[in-house]
Design an enzyme around this catalytic site. Structure first.
Site: not given
Ligand code: GLN
Length: 540
Positions: A380, A513, A515
């Site tokens: 992300c 994600h 994970e």
């Molecule tokens: N801050 C980033 C976004 O909002 C990444 C978010 C995250 O890593 N879950 O896109």
């Protein structure tokens, strides 16, 4: 009709209610029953989505896009059942709901009160969205005696009266401390905690005693006598060496057997503990070790990256390796220190994150991993930072940044303009922060003959998201010309989901994600592959 098991905690927090509930779910499931697990959290936030990981640990995201307590991650990993929005409720959500109805005049002029209006709403939630489940396990957050958890305890007391005592089982998990000075195990805190519970009208049926040491029979008898439960229902849980041992240990202590006995039902199948035994053996005995660095802002608090730690361990299990996690605080990481800090590291992982603080350290580390061909996984925010690094150093966009850090002409990462969810068009916003991100499971289409398609062995994947910003698709060609492939896109080709480098042994960034979907009994392919690449790197 479903049977309900309520799990409360006493004496202190962090006793492992989540793990106990998850283990029990596995055991009942393994005995042939359909199980559901839910968490009732006493805090006033609507959900943990806007809380700092320092406050509450990781925010766990479900397929249907709920931002929930990290215990739901335990539940999924142990039971294999995907949690839903309806499986986590907070006091905030309950009050929000009741107050909205009050404004709509739905209470027909009545005075709105904790009892019955709040407690009724809690009871509705407990029963909500339950279909063919044989068991619904509800963990009540907090500790008995807290002001916050009182409405929940009152609600489960009423609930048990309404659906019948034989359909509800109360389990109380408590601490039985060992006093070194007198070499004694003390039962008094447990007695007090149960007394507190009984004063609210709840008599526990099973007491699980968390202890550093085995509890002698005399002490168990004492608990049985003072707390008014049968001696066989005083179950001890002594600290395990790895969490994967928990289902084995609870089965040994006959927790699942006592639960079935209470409900007067028989096991449909023999419990299968073999997978947990295998994993425990492996985790405890393997001498092979690979070092993975997690570079993030919240590394001081272990729970902040709970699912990630787990997924890495699962990747290790898939390769018969132990994963040693080296936590590096990105905020204080200086460019000049990177070589030294990463000298024993076999793979680098940059996790999800929010805000500018610590980003330069992350970007410098990514640069190091890219240039030195160290396996890299960006999750992300980690992927977004990898894109910024590449833009600055390969595309020569020196001021490349994300609009998350303020407006700029060189935002290679920008606010998501729009996306579709369940056929509805959604728009990105950073004006209201709670629950407004692109959340939950979305499809990504993978490009043929890429590393990622080989890892997934599929061209269509569904993964969980939690982000507000995205890589600007307009740069796709420029990046690809320099060797960074956009190897996964949303089905409408608008949102970059995965990036990888052509001339690097293993450099992958994902906007989602993975994970959250990795399980000890089914390690996620991305983590298995990442660890494999790190192992190969370690042998160089
Ligand atoms: N801050 C980033 C976004 O909002 C990444 C978010 C995250 O890593 N879950 O896109």
């Amino acid at each position: 009709m479903a049977r309900y098991i309520f799990v409360t905690g006493g004496v202190v927090s962090s006793l492992g209610k989540g793990l106990s509930s998850a283990s029990l779910a596995y055991l009942l499931q393994s005995r042939g029953y359909k199980v559901r697990i839910r968490k009732l959290d006493p805090y006033l936030n609507i959900d943990p989505g806007t809380m700092s990981p320092f406050q509450h640990g990781e925010v766990y995201v479900t397929d249907d896009g709920a931002e929930t307590d990290l215990d739901l991650g335990h539940y999924e990993r142990f039971s294999g059942i995907s949690a839903k929005k309806t499986d986590n409720i907070t006091t905030g959500k309950i009050y929000n709901d009741v107050l909205k109805r009050e404004r709509q005049g739905k209470y027909l002029g009545k005075t709105v009160q904790v009892i019955p209006h709040i407690t009724n709403r809690i009871k509705e939630f407990i029963k909500n969205d339950v279909a063919k489940e044989d068991f619904v396990i509800c963990e009540i957050g907090g500790t008995v005696g807290d002001i916050e958890s009182l409405p929940f305890l009152e609600a489960i007391r009423q609930f048990s009266n309404e659906i019948g005592r034989i359909k509800t089982l109360f389990i109380h998990l408590t601490l039985v401390p060992y006093m070194k000075a007198s070499d004694e195990i003390k039962t008094k805190p447990t007695q007090h905690s149960v007394k507190e519970l009984r004063s609210i009208g709840i008599q526990p049926d099973i007491i699980i005693c968390r202890s550093e040491r085995t509890i002698p029979l005399d002490q168990r008898k004492k608990i049985s006598l003072f707390c008014n439960v049968g001696i066989e229902d005083v179950i001890e849980t002594v600290d395990v060496k790895t969490i994967y041992e928990a289902p084995i240990s609870f089965n040994k202590q006959k927790l699942d057997e006592r639960v079935l006995k209470f409900f007067k039902i028989k096991s449909k199948k023999k419990v299968n503990l073999l997978p947990w035994k295998k994993i425990t053996q492996l985790v405890l005995n393997t001498k092979n070790k690979v070092n993975i660095a997690i570079i993030g802002k919240y590394v001081e608090l272990k729970d902040a990256y709970k699912s990630l730690d787990e997924a890495l361990t699962h990747g290790g299990i898939a390769n018969n390796f132990k994963v040693k996690i080296i936590r590096i605080e990105s905020d204080v990481l200086k460019k000049s220190e990177i070589k030294d800090k990463l000298k024993d590291v076999d793979g680098v992982l940059i996790p999800g994150g929010f805000g500018k603080r610590g980003t330069e350290g992350k970007i410098a580390a990514i640069n190091y991993a890219r240039m030195n061909k160290i396996p890299f996984l960006g999750i992300c925010f980690g992927m977004q930072m990898a894109v910024i690094e590449f833009a600055r150093n390969k595309l020569n966009i020196k001021n490349a940044t994300s609009s998350e850090f303020g407006s700029s002409k060189a935002s290679v990462i920008g606010l998501i303009s729009e996306w579709t969810k369940d056929g509805k068009l959604m728009k990105g916003t950073d004006k209201e922060l709670g629950g407004t991100m692109r959340l939950g499971s979305y499809e990504a289409r993978l490009k043929k003959d890429t590393k990622i398609s080989k890892i997934y062995k599929s061209l269509r994947v569904f993964e969980r998201h939690r982000h507000r910003y995205e890589v600007n698709i307009n740069y796709k060609k420029d990046f690809e010309n320099k060797g960074m492939i956009f190897s996964g896109l949303s089905p409408d080709n608008k949102l970059p989901e995965i990036i990888e480098l052509k001339d690097h042994p293993w450099f992958i960034g994902v906007q989602f994600h993975p994970e959250f979907k990795s399980r000890p009994l089914a390690p996620h392919p991305l983590f298995s592959s990442f660890i494999k690449a790190a192992i190969i790197n370690s042998k160089k």
